[in-house]
Design an enzyme around this catalytic site. Structure first.
Site, PDB file in Angstrom:
ATOM      1  N   ILE A  71       0.860   3.129  10.698  1.00  0.00           N
ATOM      2  CA  ILE A  71       0.546   2.315  11.890  1.00  0.00           C
ATOM      3  C   ILE A  71      -0.960   2.235  12.138  1.00  0.00           C
ATOM      4  N   GLY A  99      -3.247   1.765   9.941  1.00  0.00           N
ATOM      5  CA  GLY A  99      -3.918   0.936   8.937  1.00  0.00           C
ATOM      6  C   GLY A  99      -4.073  -0.504   9.404  1.00  0.00           C
ATOM      7  N   GLN A 100      -4.666  -1.315   8.530  1.00  0.00           N
ATOM      8  CA  GLN A 100      -4.868  -2.738   8.859  1.00  0.00           C
ATOM      9  C   GLN A 100      -3.548  -3.401   9.275  1.00  0.00           C
ATOM     10  N   SER A 134      -5.719  14.285  11.525  1.00  0.00           N
ATOM     11  CA  SER A 134      -6.994  14.102  10.857  1.00  0.00           C
ATOM     12  C   SER A 134      -8.085  14.775  11.683  1.00  0.00           C
ATOM     13  N   ALA A 163       0.638   4.522   3.023  1.00  0.00           N
ATOM     14  CA  ALA A 163       0.357   4.695   1.594  1.00  0.00           C
ATOM     15  C   ALA A 163      -1.085   5.123   1.386  1.00  0.00           C
ATOM     16  N   SER A 199      -3.555   3.622  -0.318  1.00  0.00           N
ATOM     17  CA  SER A 199      -3.461   2.213  -0.718  1.00  0.00           C
ATOM     18  C   SER A 199      -4.634   1.734  -1.569  1.00  0.00           C
ATOM     19  N   THR A 242       3.936  -4.585  -3.480  1.00  0.00           N
ATOM     20  CA  THR A 242       2.602  -5.143  -3.724  1.00  0.00           C
ATOM     21  C   THR A 242       2.521  -5.980  -4.988  1.00  0.00           C
ATOM     22  N   GLU A 291       0.262  -5.662  -6.979  1.00  0.00           N
ATOM     23  CA  GLU A 291      -0.203  -4.748  -8.026  1.00  0.00           C
ATOM     24  C   GLU A 291       0.919  -4.405  -9.009  1.00  0.00           C
ATOM     25  N   TYR A 322      -1.499   3.873  -8.608  1.00  0.00           N
ATOM     26  CA  TYR A 322      -1.007   3.243  -7.386  1.00  0.00           C
ATOM     27  C   TYR A 322       0.130   2.260  -7.725  1.00  0.00           C
ATOM     28  N   LYS A 366       4.066   2.541  -6.657  1.00  0.00           N
ATOM     29  CA  LYS A 366       4.709   1.481  -5.878  1.00  0.00           C
ATOM     30  C   LYS A 366       5.908   0.883  -6.638  1.00  0.00           C
ATOM     31  N   ARG A 394      -9.819  -4.889   7.804  1.00  0.00           N
ATOM     32  CA  ARG A 394      -9.661  -4.363   6.455  1.00  0.00           C
ATOM     33  C   ARG A 394     -10.567  -3.136   6.270  1.00  0.00           C
TER      34      ARG A 394
HETATM   35  P1  NAP Z   1      -4.345   0.774   4.858  1.00  0.00           P
HETATM   36  O1  NAP Z   1      -5.216   0.039   5.824  1.00  0.00           O
HETATM   37  O2  NAP Z   1      -4.973   1.578   3.783  1.00  0.00           O
HETATM   38  O3  NAP Z   1      -3.369   1.716   5.718  1.00  0.00           O
HETATM   39  C1  NAP Z   1      -2.595   2.714   5.105  1.00  0.00           C
HETATM   40  C2  NAP Z   1      -1.884   3.504   6.187  1.00  0.00           C
HETATM   41  O4  NAP Z   1      -1.104   4.540   5.566  1.00  0.00           O
HETATM   42  C3  NAP Z   1      -2.830   4.213   7.181  1.00  0.00           C
HETATM   43  O5  NAP Z   1      -2.241   4.176   8.447  1.00  0.00           O
HETATM   44  C4  NAP Z   1      -2.860   5.622   6.633  1.00  0.00           C
HETATM   45  O6  NAP Z   1      -3.193   6.596   7.607  1.00  0.00           O
HETATM   46  C5  NAP Z   1      -1.395   5.767   6.221  1.00  0.00           C
HETATM   47  N1  NAP Z   1      -1.158   6.880   5.331  1.00  0.00           N
HETATM   48  C6  NAP Z   1      -1.863   7.267   4.246  1.00  0.00           C
HETATM   49  N2  NAP Z   1      -1.345   8.379   3.713  1.00  0.00           N
HETATM   50  C7  NAP Z   1      -0.295   8.728   4.490  1.00  0.00           C
HETATM   51  C8  NAP Z   1       0.614   9.813   4.481  1.00  0.00           C
HETATM   52  N3  NAP Z   1       0.551  10.780   3.577  1.00  0.00           N
HETATM   53  N4  NAP Z   1       1.585   9.841   5.430  1.00  0.00           N
HETATM   54  C9  NAP Z   1       1.641   8.881   6.383  1.00  0.00           C
HETATM   55  N5  NAP Z   1       0.805   7.845   6.455  1.00  0.00           N
HETATM   56  C10 NAP Z   1      -0.164   7.771   5.518  1.00  0.00           C
HETATM   57  O7  NAP Z   1      -3.336  -0.249   4.149  1.00  0.00           O
HETATM   58  P2  NAP Z   1      -2.897  -1.726   4.592  1.00  0.00           P
HETATM   59  O8  NAP Z   1      -3.840  -2.690   3.966  1.00  0.00           O
HETATM   60  O9  NAP Z   1      -2.640  -1.770   6.037  1.00  0.00           O
HETATM   61  O10 NAP Z   1      -1.540  -1.871   3.784  1.00  0.00           O
HETATM   62  C11 NAP Z   1      -0.306  -1.443   4.359  1.00  0.00           C
HETATM   63  C12 NAP Z   1       0.693  -1.202   3.239  1.00  0.00           C
HETATM   64  O11 NAP Z   1       0.864  -2.391   2.476  1.00  0.00           O
HETATM   65  C13 NAP Z   1       0.282  -0.130   2.239  1.00  0.00           C
HETATM   66  O12 NAP Z   1       1.455   0.520   1.823  1.00  0.00           O
HETATM   67  C14 NAP Z   1      -0.296  -0.919   1.077  1.00  0.00           C
HETATM   68  O13 NAP Z   1      -0.158  -0.183  -0.117  1.00  0.00           O
HETATM   69  C15 NAP Z   1       0.579  -2.144   1.108  1.00  0.00           C
HETATM   70  N6  NAP Z   1      -0.016  -3.392   0.615  1.00  0.00           N
HETATM   71  C16 NAP Z   1      -1.219  -3.813   1.133  1.00  0.00           C
HETATM   72  C17 NAP Z   1      -1.727  -5.013   0.701  1.00  0.00           C
HETATM   73  C18 NAP Z   1      -3.034  -5.542   1.241  1.00  0.00           C
HETATM   74  O14 NAP Z   1      -3.600  -6.461   0.623  1.00  0.00           O
HETATM   75  N7  NAP Z   1      -3.510  -5.054   2.377  1.00  0.00           N
HETATM   76  C19 NAP Z   1      -1.031  -5.813  -0.238  1.00  0.00           C
HETATM   77  C20 NAP Z   1       0.199  -5.331  -0.710  1.00  0.00           C
HETATM   78  C21 NAP Z   1       0.707  -4.133  -0.267  1.00  0.00           C
HETATM   79  P3  NAP Z   1      -4.740   6.967   7.930  1.00  0.00           P
HETATM   80  O15 NAP Z   1      -5.236   5.866   8.839  1.00  0.00           O
HETATM   81  O16 NAP Z   1      -4.641   8.290   8.603  1.00  0.00           O
HETATM   82  O17 NAP Z   1      -5.460   6.992   6.617  1.00  0.00           O
HETATM   83  N1  GDD Z   2     -12.839  -2.089  -3.973  1.00  0.00           N
HETATM   84  C1  GDD Z   2     -13.736  -2.742  -4.754  1.00  0.00           C
HETATM   85  N2  GDD Z   2     -15.049  -2.420  -4.650  1.00  0.00           N
HETATM   86  N3  GDD Z   2     -13.286  -3.681  -5.606  1.00  0.00           N
HETATM   87  C2  GDD Z   2     -14.202  -4.338  -6.345  1.00  0.00           C
HETATM   88  C3  GDD Z   2     -15.565  -4.079  -6.265  1.00  0.00           C
HETATM   89  C4  GDD Z   2     -16.010  -3.057  -5.387  1.00  0.00           C
HETATM   90  O1  GDD Z   2     -17.201  -2.756  -5.263  1.00  0.00           O
HETATM   91  N4  GDD Z   2     -16.202  -4.916  -7.108  1.00  0.00           N
HETATM   92  C5  GDD Z   2     -15.287  -5.667  -7.697  1.00  0.00           C
HETATM   93  N5  GDD Z   2     -14.054  -5.325  -7.245  1.00  0.00           N
HETATM   94  C6  GDD Z   2     -12.788  -5.903  -7.696  1.00  0.00           C
HETATM   95  C7  GDD Z   2     -11.758  -4.864  -8.133  1.00  0.00           C
HETATM   96  O2  GDD Z   2     -12.031  -4.396  -9.451  1.00  0.00           O
HETATM   97  C8  GDD Z   2     -10.473  -5.687  -8.010  1.00  0.00           C
HETATM   98  O3  GDD Z   2     -10.266  -6.423  -9.186  1.00  0.00           O
HETATM   99  C9  GDD Z   2     -10.754  -6.658  -6.874  1.00  0.00           C
HETATM  100  O4  GDD Z   2     -12.176  -6.597  -6.632  1.00  0.00           O
HETATM  101  C10 GDD Z   2     -10.023  -6.347  -5.569  1.00  0.00           C
HETATM  102  O5  GDD Z   2     -10.219  -4.972  -5.269  1.00  0.00           O
HETATM  103  P1  GDD Z   2      -9.751  -4.351  -3.858  1.00  0.00           P
HETATM  104  O6  GDD Z   2     -10.305  -5.155  -2.748  1.00  0.00           O
HETATM  105  O7  GDD Z   2     -10.067  -2.896  -3.899  1.00  0.00           O
HETATM  106  O8  GDD Z   2      -8.190  -4.623  -3.822  1.00  0.00           O
HETATM  107  P2  GDD Z   2      -7.035  -4.457  -4.928  1.00  0.00           P
HETATM  108  O9  GDD Z   2      -6.650  -5.840  -5.356  1.00  0.00           O
HETATM  109  O10 GDD Z   2      -7.419  -3.501  -5.983  1.00  0.00           O
HETATM  110  O11 GDD Z   2      -5.874  -3.778  -4.074  1.00  0.00           O
HETATM  111  C11 GDD Z   2      -5.529  -4.290  -2.791  1.00  0.00           C
HETATM  112  O12 GDD Z   2      -4.552  -5.284  -2.894  1.00  0.00           O
HETATM  113  C12 GDD Z   2      -3.296  -4.833  -3.425  1.00  0.00           C
HETATM  114  C13 GDD Z   2      -2.380  -6.057  -3.482  1.00  0.00           C
HETATM  115  O13 GDD Z   2      -2.628  -6.788  -4.636  1.00  0.00           O
HETATM  116  C14 GDD Z   2      -5.044  -3.098  -1.949  1.00  0.00           C
HETATM  117  O14 GDD Z   2      -4.900  -3.510  -0.617  1.00  0.00           O
HETATM  118  C15 GDD Z   2      -3.724  -2.573  -2.457  1.00  0.00           C
HETATM  119  O15 GDD Z   2      -3.219  -1.590  -1.545  1.00  0.00           O
HETATM  120  C16 GDD Z   2      -2.745  -3.751  -2.511  1.00  0.00           C
HETATM  121  O16 GDD Z   2      -1.488  -3.323  -2.987  1.00  0.00           O
END
Ligand code: NAP
Ligand code: GDD
Length: 400
Positions: free
Chosen positions: A55, A57-58, A81, A133, A135, A178, A180, A202, A206, A237
């Site tokens: 809850i 998280g983003q 935390s 997660a 994440s 995801t 991913e 990761y 997943k 984010r």
């Molecule tokens: P996020 O901002 O990284 O939030 C992750 C949340 O999980 C935070 O509330 C974190 O708590 C909590 N968490 C981490 N470890 C935990 C544990 N051991 N027990 C309970 N809670 C824990 O991620 P998000 O972007 O909101 O994404 C939400 C979900 O969607 C994640 O599962 C992510 O993998 C998945 N997802 C995200 C995307 C994306 O693009 N955003 C896309 C596909 C799937 P803290 O605040 O204490 O760290």
């Molecule tokens: N984080 C990060 N930092 N990524 C970078 C950077 C950098 O400085 N420079 C380039 N990238 C590239 C990464 O290599 C990746 O290919 C892309 O940018 C996106 O990286 P992230 O924004 O870290 O996201 P992600 O795609 O790896 O993962 C996110 O999206 C997934 C869904 O497809 C996360 O939110 C995952 O939790 C989620 O499942």
């Protein structure tokens, strides 16, 4: 009283209520450990009670706002935390005066089954959203075992908490799957039928979570679904994900508080949408699907853009035009008007195995859920840069 004459306190086989085996389709499996005295599902579902892991998280913060607006009581699991981790929920605490007893936070952790069972039994949710997660994809290479524990086994723990409390027919379950999972993509664009090929600890964790959700749906008749969500972003984010790292740096560079933005792979392509649009899709997946069988959905925009384009658009929002030169780790971008280098490459941000291209096909969600993203790519970038400009000008150091 001697041991031999004492009454058996723990029967070897848990007792079953009359008819429970057939009603719950449990076959020869033992009944849940702690069946609760619940009303029939129709009556139980009159309540609207959500339990959210992740809850803080983003997505968790947007989902909480969305569900409170819809009249739900929202319970969230937060981790202990040493630093403040409820920054994204702060404004909702203040609303407690207007919506008393509708929003509750509880300590818990996806690595702690006992706490999950306890919360499930106390809260008796009608909808569970498993967003918790580790994440971050790059971090998962350093914390592979922990990522598996939380993201894979944590999902199993939460599903089993539902079963343990006898809520399999009383509660709907959303799993944050995801894009991913597609990793080294086998098809373009990717849909619900595209084979998976994860490329990180990761992604592999997943994958387990995806299949255990499907398995509990098929084995126990649970309403459990996977939302296979492509990248979604927002001003909330986390700052180590590439979009937010870029928009914050653009704001800092524009305000002369940072000189240069250091990035990894600029050629990776992502299908980026706005988190708020995706939250609505998650909720729609749990709303009964007009009587169709529970099923999994892709949420995506159907467009893909390279990281380099995100960088150009973000600098463009503050009127900075870039010129690129060099290649590989020597690539850099200069601000055309000042000649200063504002983007450089640091190989520490490369990944041991990269996901080069994600491009989703949301047709099934559009058809069955009536879902469609509203915010386009340019507006997403603009909103994020403008929010970071405001934050930088007001010296706001958010903890995300
Ligand atoms: P996020 O901002 O990284 O939030 C992750 C949340 O999980 C935070 O509330 C974190 O708590 C909590 N968490 C981490 N470890 C935990 C544990 N051991 N027990 C309970 N809670 C824990 O991620 P998000 O972007 O909101 O994404 C939400 C979900 O969607 C994640 O599962 C992510 O993998 C998945 N997802 C995200 C995307 C994306 O693009 N955003 C896309 C596909 C799937 P803290 O605040 O204490 O760290
Ligand atoms: N984080 C990060 N930092 N990524 C970078 C950077 C950098 O400085 N420079 C380039 N990238 C590239 C990464 O290599 C990746 O290919 C892309 O940018 C996106 O990286 P992230 O924004 O870290 O996201 P992600 O795609 O790896 O993962 C996110 O999206 C997934 C869904 O497809 C996360 O939110 C995952 O939790 C989620 O499942």
């Amino acid at each position: 009283m001697s041991r031999s004459t004492s009454k058996t306190i723990y029967p070897e086989k848990p007792e079953e209520k009359d008819g429970q085996r057939n009603k719950e389709g449990l076959g020869d499996l033992p009944a849940p450990f702690a069946p609760l005295d619940l009303p029939p599902p129709d009556e139980y579902f009159q309540r609207k009670v959500a339990l959210i892991s992740g809850i803080t998280g983003q997505d968790g913060s947007y989902l909480t706002e969305f569900l409170l607006e819809k009249g739900y009581t929202v319970h969230g699991i937060i981790r202990r935390s040493s630093s403040f981790n409820t920054g994204r929920l702060h404004h909702l605490y203040e609303d407690q005066h207007e919506r008393p007893n509708k929003f509750h936070l509880h300590y818990g952790d996806l690595t702690d089954s006992t706490a999950l069972v306890f919360l499930m039994a106390r809260i008796l949710p009608t909808e569970v959203y498993n967003l918790g997660a580790q994440s971050h994809v790059k971090v998962s290479f350093s914390l592979a075992e922990y990522t598996a524990d939380v993201d894979a086994i944590g999902t199993l723990r939460l599903l089993d908490a539902i079963r343990t409390c006898g809520l399999t027919k009383h509660c709907r379950f959303y799993q944050a799957s995801t894009s991913e999972l597609y990793g080294l993509v086998q098809e373009v664009p990717q849909s619900e039928t595209t084979p998976f090929y994860p490329r990180s600890p990761y992604g592999v964790a997943k994958l387990y979570a995806y299949w255990i959700t499907v398995n509990y749906r098929e084995a126990y008749g649970m309403y459990a679904v996977n939302g296979i969500l492509f990248n979604h972003e927002s001003p909330r984010r986390g700052r180590t994900f590439v979009t937010r790292k870029i928009t914050r740096a653009v704001a800092e560079i524009y305000e002369n508080k940072q000189a240069c933005l250091w990035l990894g792979n600029l050629d990776a392509k992502r299908d980026w949408g706005h988190a708020r649009d995706y939250i609505e899709g998650m909720w729609l997946m749990l709303q009964g699907l007009d009587g169709s069988e529970p099923t999994d959905f892709v949420l995506a925009t159907g467009e893909t853009h390279p990281v380099r384009e995100f960088v150009e658009k973000a600098f463009g929002v503050v009127g900075i035009k870039l010129s690129w030169s060099g290649s590989g780790v020597d690539e850099e971008a200069k601000d055309i008007s000042t000649g200063k280098v504002v983007v450089k490459i640091d190989p520490q941000y490369f990944r041991p195995a990269e996901v080069e291209l994600l491009h989703g096909n949301p047709a099934k969600a559009e058809r069955m859920l009536g879902w469609k993203r509203k915010v386009n790519f340019d507006d997403l970038v603009k909103e994020m840069v403008e929010a970071d400009l405001t934050a930088v000008r007001n010296f706001v150091e958010d903890q995300n």
